[in-house]
Design an enzyme around this catalytic site. Structure first.
Site, mmCIF file in Angstrom:
data_model
loop_
_atom_site.group_PDB
_atom_site.id
_atom_site.type_symbol
_atom_site.label_atom_id
_atom_site.label_comp_id
_atom_site.label_asym_id
_atom_site.label_seq_id
_atom_site.Cartn_x
_atom_site.Cartn_y
_atom_site.Cartn_z
ATOM 1 N N HIS A 121 25.383 -33.190 -9.825
ATOM 2 C CA HIS A 121 24.870 -33.991 -8.709
ATOM 3 C C HIS A 121 23.351 -34.100 -8.731
ATOM 4 O O HIS A 121 22.722 -34.333 -7.697
ATOM 5 C CB HIS A 121 25.367 -33.410 -7.373
ATOM 6 C CG HIS A 121 26.851 -33.491 -7.252
ATOM 7 N ND1 HIS A 121 27.515 -34.685 -7.029
ATOM 8 C CD2 HIS A 121 27.814 -32.554 -7.377
ATOM 9 C CE1 HIS A 121 28.808 -34.468 -7.007
ATOM 10 N NE2 HIS A 121 29.030 -33.180 -7.211
ATOM 11 N N CYS A 152 0.829 -1.209 0.000
ATOM 12 C CA CYS A 152 0.000 0.000 0.000
ATOM 13 C C CYS A 152 0.861 1.256 0.000
ATOM 14 O O CYS A 152 2.018 1.229 0.426
ATOM 15 C CB CYS A 152 -0.860 0.041 1.257
ATOM 16 S SG CYS A 152 -1.838 -1.420 1.539
ATOM 17 N N LYS A 212 16.747 -11.708 -11.231
ATOM 18 C CA LYS A 212 16.344 -10.597 -12.116
ATOM 19 C C LYS A 212 15.492 -11.124 -13.262
ATOM 20 O O LYS A 212 14.468 -10.563 -13.586
ATOM 21 C CB LYS A 212 17.568 -9.884 -12.720
ATOM 22 C CG LYS A 212 18.320 -8.881 -11.921
ATOM 23 C CD LYS A 212 17.624 -7.647 -11.471
ATOM 24 C CE LYS A 212 16.864 -7.862 -10.206
ATOM 25 N NZ LYS A 212 17.488 -7.604 -8.950
ATOM 26 N N ARG A 223 4.902 0.816 -6.163
ATOM 27 C CA ARG A 223 4.893 -0.082 -5.012
ATOM 28 C C ARG A 223 3.952 -1.272 -5.220
ATOM 29 O O ARG A 223 4.031 -2.258 -4.492
ATOM 30 C CB ARG A 223 4.461 0.676 -3.755
ATOM 31 C CG ARG A 223 5.418 1.772 -3.355
ATOM 32 C CD ARG A 223 4.794 2.689 -2.330
ATOM 33 N NE ARG A 223 4.603 2.046 -1.049
ATOM 34 C CZ ARG A 223 5.492 2.025 -0.064
ATOM 35 N NH1 ARG A 223 6.651 2.606 -0.223
ATOM 36 N NH2 ARG A 223 5.232 1.424 1.075
ATOM 37 N N GLU A 250 11.945 -12.319 -12.089
ATOM 38 C CA GLU A 250 10.969 -11.343 -11.614
ATOM 39 C C GLU A 250 10.423 -10.433 -12.711
ATOM 40 O O GLU A 250 9.267 -10.043 -12.634
ATOM 41 C CB GLU A 250 11.475 -10.542 -10.411
ATOM 42 C CG GLU A 250 12.703 -9.714 -10.639
ATOM 43 C CD GLU A 250 13.198 -9.034 -9.364
ATOM 44 O OE1 GLU A 250 12.412 -8.738 -8.476
ATOM 45 O OE2 GLU A 250 14.425 -8.789 -9.291
ATOM 46 N N ASN A 258 -1.617 1.766 6.193
ATOM 47 C CA ASN A 258 -0.726 0.732 5.633
ATOM 48 C C ASN A 258 -0.388 -0.225 6.760
ATOM 49 O O ASN A 258 -0.172 0.223 7.882
ATOM 50 C CB ASN A 258 0.604 1.329 5.185
ATOM 51 C CG ASN A 258 0.493 1.988 3.839
ATOM 52 O OD1 ASN A 258 -0.576 2.020 3.250
ATOM 53 N ND2 ASN A 258 1.603 2.520 3.375
ATOM 54 N N GLY A 259 -0.231 -1.501 6.429
ATOM 55 C CA GLY A 259 0.169 -2.462 7.459
ATOM 56 C C GLY A 259 -0.939 -3.472 7.691
ATOM 57 O O GLY A 259 -1.870 -3.599 6.883
ATOM 58 N N LYS A 294 7.568 -3.078 -4.310
ATOM 59 C CA LYS A 294 8.930 -2.566 -4.167
ATOM 60 C C LYS A 294 9.453 -2.739 -2.741
ATOM 61 O O LYS A 294 10.572 -3.159 -2.528
ATOM 62 C CB LYS A 294 8.980 -1.093 -4.575
ATOM 63 C CG LYS A 294 10.365 -0.450 -4.466
ATOM 64 C CD LYS A 294 11.353 -1.089 -5.423
ATOM 65 C CE LYS A 294 12.755 -0.543 -5.325
ATOM 66 N NZ LYS A 294 13.740 -1.397 -5.987
ATOM 67 N N TRP A 304 -3.059 -2.474 -1.588
ATOM 68 C CA TRP A 304 -2.585 -3.777 -2.055
ATOM 69 C C TRP A 304 -3.280 -4.791 -1.149
ATOM 70 O O TRP A 304 -2.949 -4.890 0.042
ATOM 71 C CB TRP A 304 -1.069 -3.830 -1.904
ATOM 72 C CG TRP A 304 -0.386 -4.975 -2.560
ATOM 73 C CD1 TRP A 304 -0.115 -5.117 -3.889
ATOM 74 C CD2 TRP A 304 0.180 -6.123 -1.926
ATOM 75 N NE1 TRP A 304 0.578 -6.278 -4.114
ATOM 76 C CE2 TRP A 304 0.769 -6.921 -2.927
ATOM 77 C CE3 TRP A 304 0.247 -6.561 -0.603
ATOM 78 C CZ2 TRP A 304 1.409 -8.125 -2.645
ATOM 79 C CZ3 TRP A 304 0.875 -7.756 -0.322
ATOM 80 C CH2 TRP A 304 1.455 -8.519 -1.344
ATOM 81 N N GLU A 308 21.777 -13.762 -8.419
ATOM 82 C CA GLU A 308 21.155 -12.458 -8.638
ATOM 83 C C GLU A 308 20.627 -12.343 -10.082
ATOM 84 O O GLU A 308 19.521 -11.847 -10.303
ATOM 85 C CB GLU A 308 22.169 -11.342 -8.323
ATOM 86 C CG GLU A 308 21.741 -9.935 -8.645
ATOM 87 C CD GLU A 308 20.436 -9.480 -7.997
ATOM 88 O OE1 GLU A 308 19.912 -10.187 -7.123
ATOM 89 O OE2 GLU A 308 19.916 -8.434 -8.406
HETATM 90 C C1 F6R Z 1 14.669 -7.947 -6.323
HETATM 91 C C2 F6R Z 1 14.384 -7.102 -5.186
HETATM 92 C C3 F6R Z 1 14.038 -7.735 -3.889
HETATM 93 C C4 F6R Z 1 14.592 -6.900 -2.723
HETATM 94 C C5 F6R Z 1 14.091 -7.472 -1.388
HETATM 95 C C6 F6R Z 1 14.658 -6.700 -0.217
HETATM 96 O O1 F6R Z 1 15.005 -7.203 -7.452
HETATM 97 O O2 F6R Z 1 14.402 -5.890 -5.285
HETATM 98 O O3 F6R Z 1 14.476 -9.054 -3.833
HETATM 99 O O4 F6R Z 1 15.978 -6.920 -2.781
HETATM 100 O O5 F6R Z 1 12.696 -7.408 -1.349
HETATM 101 O O6 F6R Z 1 14.290 -5.351 -0.261
HETATM 102 P P1 F6R Z 1 15.087 -4.277 0.566
HETATM 103 O O7 F6R Z 1 16.470 -4.209 0.030
HETATM 104 O O8 F6R Z 1 14.334 -3.002 0.386
HETATM 105 O O9 F6R Z 1 15.084 -4.749 1.996
#
Ligand code: F6R
Length: 613
Positions: free
Chosen positions: A511, A2, A492, A27, A495, A100-101, A608, A74, A488
């Site tokens: 293995h 949210c 990427k 977000r 997602e 929010n929350g 986000k 959200w 990583e």
């Molecule tokens: C992937 C991504 C997430 C964040 C994770 C932690 O691209 O952005 O995996 O890295 O949600 O978020 P933060 O760094 O804000 O704690």
């Protein structure tokens, strides 16, 4: 997650609130709404769907009030719908609230309120809040603004869970009350205006001066005044912090997507994060840490805890800290750490990495480590974020606001910061020789230029993306620190392109997982560590024999005929190579997503900053 926006000032609130909501769209949300204080009471306009749907609602044009609250929801409790969208009001329509929350005891509170004659229109946990405020406001029988504040305070004390809340009332047409607990909320201020938001970028174009609330601190706002209270409503003093991000930092500035812009911002982000910390003539500068050699020599373990991409930065940090400082480093996922009864005590130094500084699991893990006696360092990109208020020390990456859901520049900034921290520790402990330290420092200083050179691979990557964007599975391989990059890169791709992908240490494939390799499958390998290159090539040979299509990222000479695609990147030391080798793989994920016509910046199901557990 949210998003919250609020405005109290001298201009019409509604246009400012709508701009704020659109800046919080990244977000992730499913409905949006606004409430303002109008001459005839509180307005309420909300609906399922995008902010654009809200903007086109005919009721919106009628709003002229100068105080208002707004929300993007959200869904957690109750499906996305007009009824469940925020703001919510109490039965008498005296109070409007956005939240929010998650309110964990909302059922209990709802039952209590129902027994007292209240009824509910939505399935949300939030709707108990305005009704509970009304309940206390009536019970306390204090019709002054202090009575309003007391009612909001009594309500918040009764709530269990996490919340960031804005409240306006038709009874107090010059005020707004905001409060937070375990959920983000910032207050921007100027002489005659107050702006409230879940995060800084949404209101950065209006002000650089921000107030940050601690848990259960209340702000009573007027356009020209902000008064702060602790949970017992004792008045407290609060100073503003000035934010250095430029007002246009959260705009696309000509780029098609925020993600692409943020990928290209990496040389600047790295330069800013290095700042004045590294020079060849003096020791690494981390004066804000106030950590002495005696303390560092007394610890027997460093824990690095984070989620997602930030955790992958932690894996790179482990490699460099262990090698330079000879201290064992354990890396853990925050949501696992907090429930595994971790072995943490005063001999453990715990480092928490979070771009947003608001990730619920990471903050909970930090609180746990602190409780166990560990000293805590937060590495974050957001000044004043929750994590900085909980940790002993805060170290900032200076990546600027990261808007795209998929993290890019925050990750590489975290990796450079961890490298500098390792050098700082090694200098204090004298565990590495001067030559090694100076080589690393020189490479750190050279890195922004090398990233710029790396971008030359863009066209090659774009062409390769065209060849593989319809694939169903992609594998990523690496050894040593290259494996952290494989993880990583795989995340990427998943997602933003929704292609199934896995990452493995190159030597582990045989293995079991090699059973999945079949004719035509794409295997991407990171071959930056020269010492492990031959071993990895043998593993790649195994997948080639089973028909795999191979792409490698390397800075070393290799047999051109062996692989389908070779991405040549500038050479650096292995500690820093994850910053170089991830760049083509960020671009690969980006261009595959574009080929598929997907929304790169706002991938499905993702938010986000993950402020709930
Ligand atoms: C992937 C991504 C997430 C964040 C994770 C932690 O691209 O952005 O995996 O890295 O949600 O978020 P933060 O760094 O804000 O704690």
């Amino acid at each position: 997650m949210c998003g919250i926006v609020g405005y109290i000032g001298t201009k019409k609130a509604c246009p400012i609130l709508l701009v704020g909501l659109s800046r919080l769209e990244y977000r992730g949300y499913d409905s949006a709404g606004i409430s303002t204080i109008e001459k005839d009471g509180l307005s309420l306009v909300k609906d399922k769907g995008r902010v654009k749907v809200l903007e086109s609602n005919p009721e919106i044009e009628k709003l002229s009030g100068t105080i208002g609250i707004a929300h993007t929801r959200w869904a957690t409790h109750g499906k996305p719908s007009k009824e469940n969208a925020h703001p919510h009001q109490d039965n008498s329509k005296n109070f409007s609230v956005v939240h929010n929350g998650i309110i964990e005891n909302y059922n209990e509170l709802r039952n209590m309120l129902e027994q007292n004659g209240y009824h509910f229109l939505s399935q949300t946990d939030t709707e108990v809040i305005p009704n509970l405020i009304h309940y206390y406001y009536t019970k306390n029988q204090n019709n002054t603004v202090n009575g309003f504040l007391q009612a909001v305070r009594d309500c918040c004390i009764a709530l269990k869970g996490s919340f960031a809340i804005e409240v306006i009332s038709k009874l107090f047409s010059e005020n707004m009350i905001v409060v937070r607990k375990d959920s983000p909320l910032v207050i921007g201020t100027s002489a005659t205006e107050k702006y409230i938001s879940s995060d800084i970028p949404a209101i950065l174009s209006y002000t650089r001066d921000f107030y940050f609330l601690n848990d259960l601190e209340f702000a009573l706002l007027q356009n020209d005044k902000a008064t702060f209270y602790d949970q017992n409503l004792n008045e407290i003093d609060k100073k503003t912090s000035s934010i250095e991000w430029s007002a246009t930092a959260s705009e696309k500035n000509g780029y098609e997507d925020f993600m692409l812009k943020e990928i290209y911002e990496q040389p600047t982000a790295i330069r800013e994060t290095i700042g004045a910390r590294v020079s060849l003539d003096s020791k690494c500068n981390f004066e804000e840490l106030n950590i002495q050699k005696d303390y560092l020599s007394s610890i027997n373990k460093i824990y690095i805890i984070a989620c997602g991409t930030a955790m992958h930065a932690g894996l790179v940090g482990k490699n460099v800290i262990e090698k330079l400082c000879r201290i064992p480093v354990e890396v853990d996922i925050a949501s696992e750490f907090r429930y595994r009864s971790p072995i943490v005590n005063e001999k453990t130094l715990s480092i928490f990495i979070s771009q947003s500084g608001e990730t619920a699991d990471t903050i909970a893990a930090l609180k746990l480590a602190k409780k166990c006696g560990s000293r805590t360092i937060a590495i974050t990109n957001v000044i004043g974020s929750s994590i900085t208020r909980e940790s002993n020390y805060s170290l900032y990456t200076h990546a600027g606001p990261e808007i795209a859901v998929a993290s890019t520049k925050a990750y590489t900034s975290q990796v450079i910061l961890l490298n500098m921290l390792a050098v700082y520790f090694a200098e204090l402990l004298e565990t590495s020789d001067l030559k090694t330290i100076n080589t690393i420092k020189q490479e750190i200083l050279d890195l922004p230029k090398k990233i710029e050179e790396t971008f030359k691979c863009k066209d090659q990557i774009q062409d390769f993306a065209k060849k593989i964007y319809q694939e169903k599975d992609v594998f990523f391989l690496g050894r040593g620190v290259d494996e952290a990059v494989a993880k990583e890169a795989s995340l990427k791709l998943k997602e933003i392109s929704y292609i199934h992908s896995e990452s493995y240490p190159a030597g582990e494939l045989k293995h079991g997982s090699i059973a999945l390799i079949e004719n035509g499958i794409t295997v991407v390998s990171i071959l930056m560590d020269k010492t492990l290159m031959e071993k990895s090539i043998s593993n790649i040979q195994e997948v080639i024999s089973r028909g795999a299509k191979t792409l490698i990222v390397t800075s070393h000479p290799c047999n051109e005929n062996m692989f389908d695609e070779i991405i040549k990147v500038p050479d650096t030391i292995s500690y820093l190579s994850p910053i170089i080798s991830i760049i083509p793989l960020q671009l690969l994920a980006y261009y595959i997503s574009k080929e598929k016509g997907l929304d790169v910046d706002k991938p499905r199901n993702l938010a986000k900053s993950v402020t709930v557990e």
